[in-house]
Motif scaffolding. Structure first.
Motif, PDB file in Angstrom:
ATOM      1  N   ARG A  42       0.832  -1.209   0.000  1.00  0.00           N
ATOM      2  CA  ARG A  42       0.000   0.000   0.000  1.00  0.00           C
ATOM      3  C   ARG A  42       0.865   1.258   0.000  1.00  0.00           C
ATOM      4  N   ALA A  43       1.924   1.258   0.812  1.00  0.00           N
ATOM      5  CA  ALA A  43       2.799   2.443   0.897  1.00  0.00           C
ATOM      6  C   ALA A  43       3.441   2.715  -0.460  1.00  0.00           C
ATOM      7  N   ARG A  44       3.790   1.649  -1.150  1.00  0.00           N
ATOM      8  CA  ARG A  44       4.426   1.844  -2.472  1.00  0.00           C
ATOM      9  C   ARG A  44       3.423   2.446  -3.449  1.00  0.00           C
ATOM     10  N   GLU A  45       2.184   2.046  -3.374  1.00  0.00           N
ATOM     11  CA  GLU A  45       1.172   2.535  -4.331  1.00  0.00           C
ATOM     12  C   GLU A  45       0.559   3.870  -3.916  1.00  0.00           C
ATOM     13  N   PHE A  46       0.422   4.119  -2.610  1.00  0.00           N
ATOM     14  CA  PHE A  46      -0.339   5.288  -2.156  1.00  0.00           C
ATOM     15  C   PHE A  46       0.480   6.225  -1.268  1.00  0.00           C
ATOM     16  N   SER A  47       1.767   5.922  -1.093  1.00  0.00           N
ATOM     17  CA  SER A  47       2.592   6.674  -0.139  1.00  0.00           C
ATOM     18  C   SER A  47       1.898   6.646   1.227  1.00  0.00           C
ATOM     19  N   ASN A  48       1.765   7.802   1.875  1.00  0.00           N
ATOM     20  CA  ASN A  48       1.135   7.782   3.214  1.00  0.00           C
ATOM     21  C   ASN A  48      -0.300   8.307   3.153  1.00  0.00           C
ATOM     22  N   LYS A  49      -0.891   8.301   1.980  1.00  0.00           N
ATOM     23  CA  LYS A  49      -2.234   8.866   1.778  1.00  0.00           C
ATOM     24  C   LYS A  49      -3.333   7.816   1.936  1.00  0.00           C
ATOM     25  N   ILE A  50      -4.414   8.254   2.612  1.00  0.00           N
ATOM     26  CA  ILE A  50      -5.597   7.412   2.774  1.00  0.00           C
ATOM     27  C   ILE A  50      -6.807   8.225   2.305  1.00  0.00           C
ATOM     28  N   PHE A  51      -7.713   7.611   1.567  1.00  0.00           N
ATOM     29  CA  PHE A  51      -8.876   8.336   1.062  1.00  0.00           C
ATOM     30  C   PHE A  51     -10.034   8.239   2.049  1.00  0.00           C
ATOM     31  N   LEU A  52     -10.920   9.227   1.998  1.00  0.00           N
ATOM     32  CA  LEU A  52     -12.036   9.296   2.953  1.00  0.00           C
ATOM     33  C   LEU A  52     -13.357   9.425   2.189  1.00  0.00           C
ATOM     34  N   TYR A  53     -14.331   8.574   2.496  1.00  0.00           N
ATOM     35  CA  TYR A  53     -15.633   8.612   1.827  1.00  0.00           C
ATOM     36  C   TYR A  53     -16.733   9.009   2.801  1.00  0.00           C
ATOM     37  N   GLY A  54     -17.518  10.027   2.405  1.00  0.00           N
ATOM     38  CA  GLY A  54     -18.719  10.379   3.166  1.00  0.00           C
ATOM     39  C   GLY A  54     -19.846   9.432   2.794  1.00  0.00           C
ATOM     40  N   PHE A  55     -20.682   9.082   3.764  1.00  0.00           N
ATOM     41  CA  PHE A  55     -21.746   8.098   3.543  1.00  0.00           C
ATOM     42  C   PHE A  55     -23.108   8.712   3.823  1.00  0.00           C
ATOM     43  N   VAL A  56     -23.978   8.735   2.768  1.00  0.00           N
ATOM     44  CA  VAL A  56     -25.322   9.326   2.921  1.00  0.00           C
ATOM     45  C   VAL A  56     -26.356   8.243   2.610  1.00  0.00           C
ATOM     46  N   TYR A  57     -26.824   7.573   3.652  1.00  0.00           N
ATOM     47  CA  TYR A  57     -27.822   6.517   3.488  1.00  0.00           C
ATOM     48  C   TYR A  57     -29.184   7.215   3.479  1.00  0.00           C
ATOM     49  N   PHE A  58     -29.652   7.635   2.278  1.00  0.00           N
ATOM     50  CA  PHE A  58     -30.743   8.604   2.211  1.00  0.00           C
ATOM     51  C   PHE A  58     -32.142   7.999   2.278  1.00  0.00           C
ATOM     52  N   SER A  59     -32.254   6.683   2.085  1.00  0.00           N
ATOM     53  CA  SER A  59     -33.561   6.054   2.327  1.00  0.00           C
ATOM     54  C   SER A  59     -33.341   4.650   2.855  1.00  0.00           C
ATOM     55  N   THR A  60     -33.991   4.328   3.967  1.00  0.00           N
ATOM     56  CA  THR A  60     -33.815   2.980   4.547  1.00  0.00           C
ATOM     57  C   THR A  60     -35.031   2.111   4.256  1.00  0.00           C
ATOM     58  N   TRP A  61     -35.866   2.539   3.307  1.00  0.00           N
ATOM     59  CA  TRP A  61     -36.971   1.685   2.837  1.00  0.00           C
ATOM     60  C   TRP A  61     -36.402   0.705   1.824  1.00  0.00           C
ATOM     61  N   CYS A  62     -36.935  -0.547   1.825  1.00  0.00           N
ATOM     62  CA  CYS A  62     -36.422  -1.518   0.853  1.00  0.00           C
ATOM     63  C   CYS A  62     -37.477  -2.574   0.525  1.00  0.00           C
ATOM     64  N   ARG A  63     -37.505  -2.961  -0.754  1.00  0.00           N
ATOM     65  CA  ARG A  63     -38.469  -3.994  -1.186  1.00  0.00           C
ATOM     66  C   ARG A  63     -37.932  -5.397  -0.929  1.00  0.00           C
ATOM     67  N   ASN A  64     -36.632  -5.534  -0.643  1.00  0.00           N
ATOM     68  CA  ASN A  64     -36.014  -6.856  -0.541  1.00  0.00           C
ATOM     69  C   ASN A  64     -35.988  -7.398   0.885  1.00  0.00           C
ATOM     70  N   ASN A  65     -35.703  -8.666   0.983  1.00  0.00           N
ATOM     71  CA  ASN A  65     -35.618  -9.330   2.290  1.00  0.00           C
ATOM     72  C   ASN A  65     -34.303 -10.074   2.448  1.00  0.00           C
ATOM     73  N   CYS A  66     -33.222  -9.361   2.314  1.00  0.00           N
ATOM     74  CA  CYS A  66     -31.917 -10.020   2.515  1.00  0.00           C
ATOM     75  C   CYS A  66     -31.855 -10.534   3.942  1.00  0.00           C
ATOM     76  N   ASN A  67     -31.447 -11.763   4.137  1.00  0.00           N
ATOM     77  CA  ASN A  67     -31.537 -12.379   5.462  1.00  0.00           C
ATOM     78  C   ASN A  67     -30.514 -11.847   6.455  1.00  0.00           C
ATOM     79  N   PHE A  68     -29.577 -11.046   5.987  1.00  0.00           N
ATOM     80  CA  PHE A  68     -28.516 -10.501   6.850  1.00  0.00           C
ATOM     81  C   PHE A  68     -28.762  -9.034   7.209  1.00  0.00           C
ATOM     82  N   CYS A  69     -29.818  -8.443   6.628  1.00  0.00           N
ATOM     83  CA  CYS A  69     -29.931  -6.991   6.706  1.00  0.00           C
ATOM     84  C   CYS A  69     -31.038  -6.477   7.638  1.00  0.00           C
ATOM     85  N   TYR A  70     -30.670  -5.546   8.495  1.00  0.00           N
ATOM     86  CA  TYR A  70     -31.612  -4.916   9.431  1.00  0.00           C
ATOM     87  C   TYR A  70     -32.753  -4.235   8.674  1.00  0.00           C
TER      88      TYR A  70
END
Ligand SMILES: C[S@@+](CC[C@H](N)C(=O)[O-])C[C@H]1O[C@@H](n2cnc3c(N)ncnc32)[C@H](O)[C@@H]1O
Ligand SMILES: C[C@H](CCN)[C@@H](N)C(=O)O
Ligand code: SF4
Length: 348
Positions: A42-70
């Protein structure tokens, strides 16, 4: 004293048996050697840099029934659907805080699939214009016409996780969903010029062969971001009694992904163990902090819907402090954009 020198295959080319051997390794010295090698790559490819992602879970309604998901449809829980202006405001807040990307995520919310699906497209356009940041869209399975529109809007990423590449296990996890439909949507997005993220779950009944198959498949399908998440049991789901796996399995998979795909973006998700899980995942070779959520914004996580959210544990400031103590630092928006260009042009 066990040998520290590890019979690790060289990076970039591991076959299924070699991957299984490393996954079965339980000698702490050899495991630490695996993590050290992953950090070196990782250091060779990215030096000392780490990327940061903001997360916007904008709707928690869902038609599916995944057995692992709240958020599975059959779970009687409180749900929310943020308004377009709320989503844009939260995205701007995240951008101001220093994230490199905005990840717009929803359940497969029929309200979007029926009447106001154009809202998603309008939002992407406004958020890109207002923040100047790349956007990842994680809407679940959508029809190709949506993907055409995402691509026309220059949406950088389509994230859609297969969870496993074992079809029987997929059927048990994503009950009622079609393996090929999900995979083909990802491949269609790739062929329309989008970057795709592939992901698996660990601790959901897979065996080491399944994991090895998934790790190899991720490269084959041309994913440029590849992730693993440990299963987190949820109240009210069929898998409620399934135990959360030992963290070491996720960490070994992260390190294997780094050795297999030196240039890939590999998440250290804050959504499994909160902010306290960041250091170990980065030490295993991850290069992106994901699931950064502004406190008291009314947003939830996915696997940990509230852990470290309103207390302000999942912020750029918190992550940057931990990275600094590790001799690492957040990348700039420009460094992330430049990296996306190399990802588009080359292989991982
Ligand atoms: C990004 S979220 C929602 C996006 C969209 N609804 C979808 O399913 O693709 C979905 C992902 O979160 C992860 N996830 C969901 N529930 C989880 C749990 N209990 N533990 C760990 N990961 C989980 C799974 O990998 C799943 O693909
Ligand atoms: C699973 C989510 C990402 C979806 N694209 C988010 N909670 C994460 O862990 O990065
Ligand atoms: S993982 Fe996604 S598709 Fe499955 S139930 Fe959860 S929100 Fe819905």
């Amino acid at each position: 004293m066990p040998q520290a020198s590890c019979t690790l295959p060289k990076e970039g080319s591991m076959n299924r048996d070699e991957i299984i051997t490393i996954l079965s390794e339980d000698n702490p010295v050899k495991i630490e050697e695996l993590f050290r090698r992953a950090r070196t790559v990782r250091a060779r490819e990215f030096s000392n840099k780490i990327f940061l992602y903001g997360f916007v879970y904008f709707s928690t309604w869902c038609r599916n029934n995944c057995n692992f998901c709240y958020y599975r449809n059959a779970n009687s829980i409180s749900r929310y659907r943020k308004t377009e202006s709320e989503i844009i405001a939260i995205s701007e807040l995240l951008a101001k805080s220093g994230v490199n990307l905005i990840d717009l995520t929803m359940g497969e919310d029929l309200a979007y699939h029926k009447e106001h699906f154009t809202t998603v497209f309008d939002m992407i356009k406004v958020i890109k214009d207002r923040t100047g940041l790349p956007v990842m869209i994680s809407p679940g399975l959508v029809e190709n016409a949506w993907i055409d529109r995402f691509s026309e809007l220059d949406t950088e990423w389509y994230a859609l996780y297969q969870e496993t590449h074992n079809r029987e296990l997929f059927a048990r996890l994503r009950a009622g969903q079609d393996y090929d439909e999900r995979m083909n949507a990802k491949l269609y997005a790739r062929d329309r010029g989008m970057l795709i993220e592939e992901g698996i779950l660990t601790g959901v009944g897979e065996d080491l062969e399944d994991i090895a198959d998934s790790l190899l498949e991720m490269g084959k399908i041309g994913a440029r971001q590849v992730r693993v998440m440990s299963f987190v049991p949820q109240k009210g789901i069929p898998m409620e009694q399934v135990k959360k796996p030992e963290p070491i399995q996720e960490l070994k998979i992260i390190a294997l992904l780094r050795l297999l795909y030196p240039k890939a973006l590999i998440p250290a998700s804050l959504d499994i163990d909160g902010i306290k899980g960041l250091e170990d995942r980065i030490n295993a070779g991850a290069s992106v902090v994901t699931s950064i959520i502004p406190p008291r914004s009314g947003l939830a996580g996915v696997a940990q819907n509230s852990m470290d959210v309103d207390e302000g544990g999942r912020t750029v400031a918190e992550a940057a402090g931990i990275l600094k103590n590790m001799g690492l630092e957040p990348a700039s928006a420009e460094e992330y954009r430049d990296y996306l260009t190399t990802l588009r042009e080359g292989s991982i």
